[in-house]
Design a protein around this motif. Structure first.
Motif, short mmCIF file in Angstrom:
data_model
loop_
_atom_site.label_atom_id
_atom_site.label_comp_id
_atom_site.label_asym_id
_atom_site.label_seq_id
_atom_site.Cartn_x
_atom_site.Cartn_y
_atom_site.Cartn_z
N TYR A 1 3.64 -2.33 -3.49
CA TYR A 1 5.23 -3.11 -3.36
C TYR A 1 6.01 -3.39 -4.12
CZ TYR A 1 6.97 -7.74 -2.19
OH TYR A 1 7.69 -9.08 -1.76
N ASP A 2 5.92 -3.27 -5.69
CA ASP A 2 7.28 -3.21 -5.40
C ASP A 2 7.69 -1.51 -5.86
OD1 ASP A 2 6.66 -5.61 -7.63
OD2 ASP A 2 5.25 -4.10 -8.92
N LEU A 3 7.42 -0.56 -5.19
CA LEU A 3 7.98 0.68 -4.64
C LEU A 3 8.61 0.58 -4.11
CD1 LEU A 3 4.91 3.38 -5.57
CD2 LEU A 3 6.85 2.85 -6.45
N ALA A 4 8.27 -0.57 -2.47
CA ALA A 4 8.92 -0.95 -1.14
C ALA A 4 9.97 -0.93 -1.23
CB ALA A 4 8.00 -1.18 -0.63
N MET A 5 9.64 -2.29 -2.71
CA MET A 5 11.36 -3.04 -2.56
C MET A 5 12.26 -2.34 -3.81
SD MET A 5 9.87 -5.34 -1.54
CE MET A 5 11.61 -7.10 -1.94
N ASN A 6 11.84 -1.28 -4.38
CA ASN A 6 12.75 -0.30 -4.95
C ASN A 6 13.34 -0.46 -3.99
OD1 ASN A 6 12.23 -1.99 -7.83
ND2 ASN A 6 10.87 -0.18 -7.62
N ARG A 7 12.99 0.46 -3.20
CA ARG A 7 13.43 1.41 -1.88
C ARG A 7 14.27 0.24 -2.02
NH1 ARG A 7 14.17 6.72 -0.43
NH2 ARG A 7 13.94 6.46 2.14
N LEU A 8 13.59 -0.49 -0.98
CA LEU A 8 14.70 -1.30 0.37
C LEU A 8 15.97 -2.18 -0.78
CD1 LEU A 8 12.35 -4.27 1.68
CD2 LEU A 8 14.07 -2.32 2.84
N ALA A 9 15.86 -2.22 -2.11
CA ALA A 9 16.78 -2.13 -3.29
C ALA A 9 18.17 -0.98 -3.27
CB ALA A 9 17.44 -2.51 -4.46
N ASP A 10 17.70 -0.23 -2.75
CA ASP A 10 18.21 1.44 -2.97
C ASP A 10 18.64 2.15 -0.91
OD1 ASP A 10 17.83 1.53 -5.72
OD2 ASP A 10 16.01 2.43 -5.28
N ARG A 11 18.24 1.48 -0.42
CA ARG A 11 18.91 1.99 1.25
C ARG A 11 17.64 0.95 1.98
NH1 ARG A 11 17.00 7.40 3.10
NH2 ARG A 11 18.16 6.38 5.07
N PRO A 12 18.82 -0.37 1.61
CA PRO A 12 18.53 -1.43 3.06
C PRO A 12 18.46 -0.84 4.65
CG PRO A 12 20.65 -2.48 1.45
CD PRO A 12 20.01 -0.68 1.24
N LEU A 13 18.51 0.37 4.87
CA LEU A 13 18.53 0.74 6.16
C LEU A 13 17.59 1.17 6.05
CD1 LEU A 13 21.96 1.69 6.99
CD2 LEU A 13 21.38 -0.66 7.95
N SER A 14 16.80 1.43 5.54
CA SER A 14 15.25 2.24 5.60
C SER A 14 14.50 1.88 6.29
CB SER A 14 14.94 2.65 3.85
OG SER A 14 14.47 1.17 3.33
N LEU A 15 14.38 0.15 6.46
CA LEU A 15 13.20 -0.83 6.61
C LEU A 15 13.54 -0.90 8.29
CD1 LEU A 15 11.02 -2.60 6.76
CD2 LEU A 15 12.69 -4.48 6.33
N ILE A 16 14.85 -0.87 9.01
CA ILE A 16 15.18 -0.35 10.23
C ILE A 16 14.91 0.88 10.81
CG2 ILE A 16 16.84 -0.60 11.71
CD1 ILE A 16 17.91 -2.43 10.10
N GLU A 17 15.13 2.13 9.95
CA GLU A 17 15.28 3.03 10.79
C GLU A 17 12.85 3.66 10.42
OE1 GLU A 17 16.89 5.58 7.64
OE2 GLU A 17 19.14 5.10 7.87
N GLY A 18 12.59 2.96 9.88
CA GLY A 18 10.79 3.29 9.23
C GLY A 18 10.67 2.69 10.88
N SER A 19 10.97 1.14 10.84
CA SER A 19 10.53 0.54 11.96
C SER A 19 10.19 1.24 13.02
CB SER A 19 11.14 -0.64 11.90
OG SER A 19 11.25 -1.74 10.88
N LEU A 20 11.78 2.15 13.86
CA LEU A 20 12.42 2.57 14.81
C LEU A 20 11.26 4.06 15.49
CD1 LEU A 20 16.38 2.35 14.98
CD2 LEU A 20 14.47 1.60 16.57
N GLN A 21 10.72 4.35 13.96
CA GLN A 21 9.59 5.26 13.73
C GLN A 21 8.92 5.35 14.70
OE1 GLN A 21 10.17 8.36 14.09
NE2 GLN A 21 8.66 9.14 14.26
N ALA A 22 8.32 3.67 13.93
CA ALA A 22 7.23 3.17 13.78
C ALA A 22 6.92 2.60 15.95
CB ALA A 22 7.08 2.33 12.77
N CYS A 23 8.20 2.13 15.80
CA CYS A 23 7.30 1.78 17.19
C CYS A 23 7.24 2.78 18.43
CB CYS A 23 8.53 1.35 17.96
SG CYS A 23 9.13 -0.85 17.43
N ARG A 24 8.01 3.84 17.64
CA ARG A 24 7.80 5.38 19.19
C ARG A 24 6.63 5.78 18.57
NH1 ARG A 24 7.76 10.62 17.85
NH2 ARG A 24 8.44 12.03 19.44
N GLN A 25 5.85 5.40 17.59
CA GLN A 25 4.70 6.21 16.98
C GLN A 25 3.83 5.41 18.25
OE1 GLN A 25 5.20 9.33 16.06
NE2 GLN A 25 3.32 8.75 15.23
N MET A 26 3.62 3.67 17.81
CA MET A 26 3.07 2.99 18.57
C MET A 26 3.67 3.20 19.92
SD MET A 26 3.49 -1.34 19.07
CE MET A 26 4.49 -1.10 20.93
N LEU A 27 4.13 4.02 21.06
CA LEU A 27 4.07 3.23 22.34
C LEU A 27 3.68 5.17 22.31
CD1 LEU A 27 8.04 1.83 22.63
CD2 LEU A 27 5.71 1.67 23.47
#
Length: 260
Positions: free
Chosen positions: A206-232
């Motif tokens: 969890y701490d590693l993920a929050m550090n990533r979000l602090a460094d690259r806030p858009l990474s969550l949006i990019e990963g979410s779009l990729q996850a949606c693609r994988q789901m479909l």
């Protein structure tokens, strides 16, 4: 675990009976939204929904995972929200109750939390009256979401234990979303976390993920779009039963597929 403990007590510690009873209870809750769809859109739409729910749930039959409770609560939430939008005598009360139960479903089995604010926004738009959007109804939906999280937190602090909120796979999912969409990515990037106890491991992830979000806030949006693609369209996604059939058909016609 709490529901499972109660069922074990009722079934005199017979695990097979507990698993059978869980499936029976989930089947009952699955029938609720299906009946609502049949009532408003006919038998064909209801059967299609039943098929989709069954194809999702069949993978978890006979297991002791949180998907059982998550799916049961989600079906109940859908039923309440669907009725509120159609024939309910107290629509806002039922809609709020549905959003509240939906928040409990997602806290029981972590999933697409983004549907919670979207549900509140839907309520504000659906009951907007003569306005473009009802802020009052939207805030009511947000209050229902907050009540669900508050109840979950109260239970963890009253009958849980320190660090209970770090159990489950949410830290893995959050890290995966911030690193491309694969929830297992943390074990490739930081294999050393495997040696940690479960709660310490989840907290570290969890701490590693929050550090990533602090460094690259858009990474969550990019990963979410990729996850949606994988789901479909992935062979491991929610619609994998369709693509496995397509894959088998392709193999029968052109032979084995090349490695990806």
């Amino acid at each position: 675990p709490a529901v499972g403990a109660v069922l074990l007590l009722l079934c005199q510690s017979n695990v097979k009976a507990v698993l059978a009873l869980v499936v029976f209870l989930v089947a009952l809750t699955i029938s609720l939204p299906v009946r609502e769809i049949i009532r408003t859109h006919g038998w064909l739409a209801g059967y299609v929904m039943l098929l989709g729910l069954f194809l999702f749930y069949r993978r978890f039959i006979g297991t002791a995972l949180t998907e059982h409770m998550g799916l049961a609560l989600a079906c109940l939430a859908f039923t309440l929200m669907w009725r509120s939008a159609d024939t309910a005598r107290h629509p806002l009360l039922q809609a709020s109750a549905g959003i509240f139960v939906l928040s409990l479903a997602l806290l029981t089995r972590a999933g697409a939390f983004f549907v919670l604010p979207v549900s509140a926004a839907w309520a504000g738009w659906h009951w907007r009256g003569n306005r473009r959007f009802s802020i009052r109804v939207f805030l009511l939906g947000c209050a229902a979401i907050g009540a669900g999280f508050a109840l979950n937190l109260a239970v963890l602090h009253s009958v849980g234990y320190t660090g209970a909120s770090y159990r489950g796979n949410f830290p893995y999912v959050l890290y995966g979303l911030t690193h491309g969409g694969d929830w297992r990515q943390v074990f490739n990037d930081h294999p050393e976390v495997r040696a940690l106890p479960e709660i310490d491991r989840n907290k570290a992830i969890y701490d590693l993920a929050m550090n990533r979000l602090a460094d690259r806030p858009l990474s969550l949006i990019e990963g979410s779009l990729q996850a949606c693609r994988q789901m479909l369209i992935s062979f491991e996604g929610a619609y994998s039963f369709v693509f496995f059939a397509l894959q088998r058909s392709v193999r029968e016609n052109i032979g084995p597929l090349p490695p990806s």
